[in-house]
Enzyme design. Structure first.
Site, mmCIF file in Angstrom:
data_model
loop_
_atom_site.group_PDB
_atom_site.id
_atom_site.type_symbol
_atom_site.label_atom_id
_atom_site.label_comp_id
_atom_site.label_asym_id
_atom_site.label_seq_id
_atom_site.Cartn_x
_atom_site.Cartn_y
_atom_site.Cartn_z
ATOM 1 C CG ASP A 92 -2.084 -1.021 1.045
ATOM 2 O OD1 ASP A 92 -1.922 -1.952 0.228
ATOM 3 O OD2 ASP A 92 -3.114 -0.886 1.723
ATOM 4 C CG HIS A 135 1.711 2.893 8.025
ATOM 5 N ND1 HIS A 135 1.143 2.221 9.083
ATOM 6 C CD2 HIS A 135 0.772 3.773 7.584
ATOM 7 C CE1 HIS A 135 -0.097 2.676 9.262
ATOM 8 N NE2 HIS A 135 -0.340 3.626 8.377
ATOM 9 C CG ASP A 172 -2.845 7.833 11.110
ATOM 10 O OD1 ASP A 172 -2.662 8.707 10.255
ATOM 11 O OD2 ASP A 172 -3.268 6.675 10.824
ATOM 12 C CG HIS A 174 -4.200 3.602 9.050
ATOM 13 N ND1 HIS A 174 -4.458 4.847 8.545
ATOM 14 C CD2 HIS A 174 -4.983 2.725 8.374
ATOM 15 C CE1 HIS A 174 -5.372 4.745 7.563
ATOM 16 N NE2 HIS A 174 -5.709 3.469 7.449
ATOM 17 C CG ASP A 265 -5.992 8.403 9.189
ATOM 18 O OD1 ASP A 265 -5.786 8.671 10.393
ATOM 19 O OD2 ASP A 265 -5.167 7.787 8.473
ATOM 20 C CE1 TYR A 305 -4.216 9.557 3.341
ATOM 21 C CE2 TYR A 305 -5.285 8.461 5.194
ATOM 22 C CZ TYR A 305 -4.143 8.776 4.478
ATOM 23 O OH TYR A 305 -2.926 8.333 4.905
#
Ligand code: X5A
Ligand code: ZN
Length: 667
Positions: A92, A135, A172, A174, A265, A305
């Protein structure tokens, strides 16, 4: 000392060049829209705008391998086909001929921010960067991230400035697995992340993201994962995790620097997160971290986003760093069941590592995994939930956060002649500052009181009027009789429609029953007196064995009682009273004063008694917006005190469900 903003248009100059549904949301507009909103709201003009720079190899190598750096270095020279092929080895993420340049600028931005905060040029700041970082791993790009901006910044701060303890808060949506892997066995970096998890069904689908991953070896306890196992989490869910997990542990850890992986996000409207927390929650999350590390906070953009939600959230964060009053949070209904399960699991997993959790009640330690299995299946979704899931999160609408206006005067004071206080405070001493209340006061309350007491009280009332009209943010009064003044003030304010007072009383002293029973005033009294059996929904007597001198017990009461109660009561005025001889130390008092600024848009009235002159300076400093000094690494609190706080939480959580931190059985 100001707030830094780091941004450069150059970081908008790369994009996805082929079709990839997983990556299409990571667009250059994320930065232009965020920056544009800051400009439109006049926030860039108030920040110290610092230039970006490219990170050098040695800095990138603080976290990444030589092989990986060399591989990324080749990407500017690759053809489109080569780039696609190169991209395929990672998850990704996409590459572009200019992304290596931007990735060096993103790391360099984080380092510029850390430099300016640690050299004392600014007090805090935010870096708006692309690509994001959390990430990316030692030898791998992942999840739109190339280099791990925040992880590198943490290593850099340790190496260049000898910073001993760093807190990384990753809000975040994630999991920043790259940050986790980097510091897993490092007790000098405390990494906190909450993330959409859905029992491992959500990207990046790692077992490593669950609550039972607490760090390894020396670093055990220094990795905190809070999984969100449902979508649709709201402001209450986020706040309860701050109150019952992050803040107690963060204060016990006592960082010298706070870094935020500031992804948005996790806000409403974002298709990745599908959460329902509103952009103004980030004002509060930011503020709650600003009294750690003497205010040294660096926020670095990660995800986000939905361009509208992102831009609003960035503005809320920056405006808070600048010191503007916080927006009121309404509709705090308490955490949902899934959040309670996560809270319970995280607290159980960490109780052996943090003394603030040692006496927490009701935390099963071996049945945790069954909770996970029990509630994971589709079968126990009710119809409403299924319907909720079919709705596209894009359809979610929310009102734009209201403007946050700073009153012309931040702090006004009522002091006897001869008592000094900082110049920045406005002194009420002229006859017009007596306000319109003098006569009524003489008649109603103070027939027998001496003139100077009546004059002082009249000026205190005038402070309250000015707060109501938003002419001043907060007030401080040094009075002859704090208890009497407190009673008069509560009565005066409660007479107004729609007023709600949060009365926080530190020290012993009788609180008259009639001011508690009005249902508008919520009283928390922290003292050494044993008054527990007299409690009610609106009267919360916190009795500490050694009184207010027990810093750890006091801190625990602040995070797990005061904050949730204050948020849920949503007062229009905070009244903070320091009774004579309370025994509370100055720093604790400053931390308390600071945290209470979260409520009532900063409308706090502080009452001190005349013999507490020495406390005027420290209190005024906080009311003027300076960060409170650190409490130091907190020792374990007295068992009796921890248990007293837990008992109060148990008694009150039916009425105030932000106090909940465990899931009720068979829910
Ligand atoms: C920084 C960030 C998200 C990647 C999602 C990939 N990355 N499915 O938010
Ligand atoms: Zn994200």
């Amino acid at each position: 000392m100001g707030t830094a903003l780091i941004y450069d248009e150059e970081m908008t100059k790369y994009k996805l060049l082929w079709v990839d549904p997983a990556c299409k949301i990571e667009v250059p507009e994320r930065l232009t829209v965020s920056h544009g909103a800051l400009v439109r709201n006049g926030l860039t003009d108030r920040c110290i705008c610092l230039p970006v720079r490219e990170a050098v190899d040695a800095e990138i190598l603080l976290v990444h391998s030589e092989e990986y750096l060399e591989a990324v270095k080749q990407t500017p020279h690759m053809t489109l086909e080569d780039l696609k092929e190169f991209t395929l080895q990672y998850g990704d993420v996409y590459f572009h001929p200019n992304i290596y340049h931007c990735a060096k600028l993103a790391v360099g931005s984080a380092l510029q921010l850390v430099d300016s905060v640690l050299m004392g040029k600014v007090k805090n700041g935010m870096a708006l960067v692309r690509p994001p970082g959390h990430h990316s791993m030692r030898s791998a790009a992942n999840g739109f991230c190339v280099f791990n901006n925040v992880a590198i910044a943490a290593q850099y701060a340790k190496q260049k400035y000898g910073v001993k303890r760093i807190l990384i808060v990753d809000w975040d949506i994630h999991h920043g697995q790259g940050v986790q892997y980097c510091f897993e066995d490092d007790p000098s970096v405390l990494y906190f992340s909450w993330h959409r998890y859905e029992h491992q069904k959500f990207w990046p689908n790692l077992k490593d993201s669950d609550y039972d991953i607490v760090g390894k070896g020396e670093g055990a306890g220094f990795n905190i994962n809070v999984p969100w196992n449902k979508v649709g989490m709201e402001n209450s869910d986020y706040l309860s995790v701050f109150c019952h997990v992050l803040l107690p542990i963060a204060y016990e850890f006592c960082p010298d620097l706070v870094l935020v992986c500031a992804g948005f996000d996790s806000a409403i409207g974002d298709l990745e997160g599908e959460m329902c927390a509103t952009p103004d929650i980030f004002a509060h999350l930011t503020y709650l971290l600003m009294n750690l590390a003497e205010g040294k906070l660096c926020a670095v953009l990660e995800g986000g986003y939905n361009l509208t939600s992102l831009a609003q959230s960035v503005c809320q964060t920056v405006q808070t760093l600048l010191g503007d009053p916080l927006p009121p949070l309404t509709n705090l209904t308490g955490p949902c069941r899934s959040t309670l399960e996560s809270l319970q699991c995280v607290r159980a997993a960490h109780r052996q590592h943090w003394s603030c959790l040692r006496h927490a009640v009701d935390l099963p330690t071996f049945e945790i995994s069954t909770i996970r299995i029990k509630s994971s299946g589709e079968e126990n979704k009710d119809e409403a939930e299924v319907w909720e899931e079919q709705k596209s999160p894009e359809e979610k609408i929310w009102p734009e956060p209201p403007k946050r206006v700073s009153p012309r005067v931040c702090s006004a004071v009522v002091l006897p002649d001869g008592v000094v206080c900082p110049d920045a405070c406005e002194r009420l001493s002229s006859s017009e500052d007596l306000g319109p209340h003098l006569l009524t006061l003489k008649k109603d309350f103070l027939k027998d009181a001496d003139d100077s007491a009546v004059t002082a009280l009249s000026r205190v009332f005038s402070l309250i009027d000015k707060m109501k009209n938003n002419e001043i943010r907060n007030g401080l009064a040094l009075v002859g009789d704090a208890a009497m003044t407190m009673t008069c003030v509560v009565q005066h304010v409660a007479a107004e429609v729609d007023s709600r007072v949060f009365l926080v009383c530190v020290g012993n002293g009788n609180i008259p029953g009639h001011i508690i029973e009005d249902g508008k005033t919520l009283v928390v009294q922290i003292s050494g007196e044993d008054t527990e059996e007299q409690g009610s929904k609106y009267y919360v007597p916190v009795c500490l064995k050694k009184g207010c001198t027990d810093t750890s017990g006091f801190a625990q009461a602040m995070f797990s009682l005061l904050l949730p109660l204050g948020y849920q009561h949503n007062p229009s005025l905070v009244l903070l009273v320091r009774m004579p001889g309370s025994g509370v130390c100055d720093i604790m008092w400053q931390q308390l004063t600071a945290l209470l600024q979260s409520f009532a848009q900063g409308h706090t009235l502080v009452l001190l008694q005349e013999d507490d002159k020495a406390c005027v300076g420290p209190t005024a400093s906080i009311l003027l917006g300076n960060p409170a000094p650190p409490l130091g690494q907190l020792p374990a609190s007295l068992k009796e005190d921890a248990e007293a706080v837990e008992r109060l939480r148990s008694r009150l959580q039916a009425d105030w469900n932000l106090l909940l931190a465990t899931a009720p059985e068979n829910g």
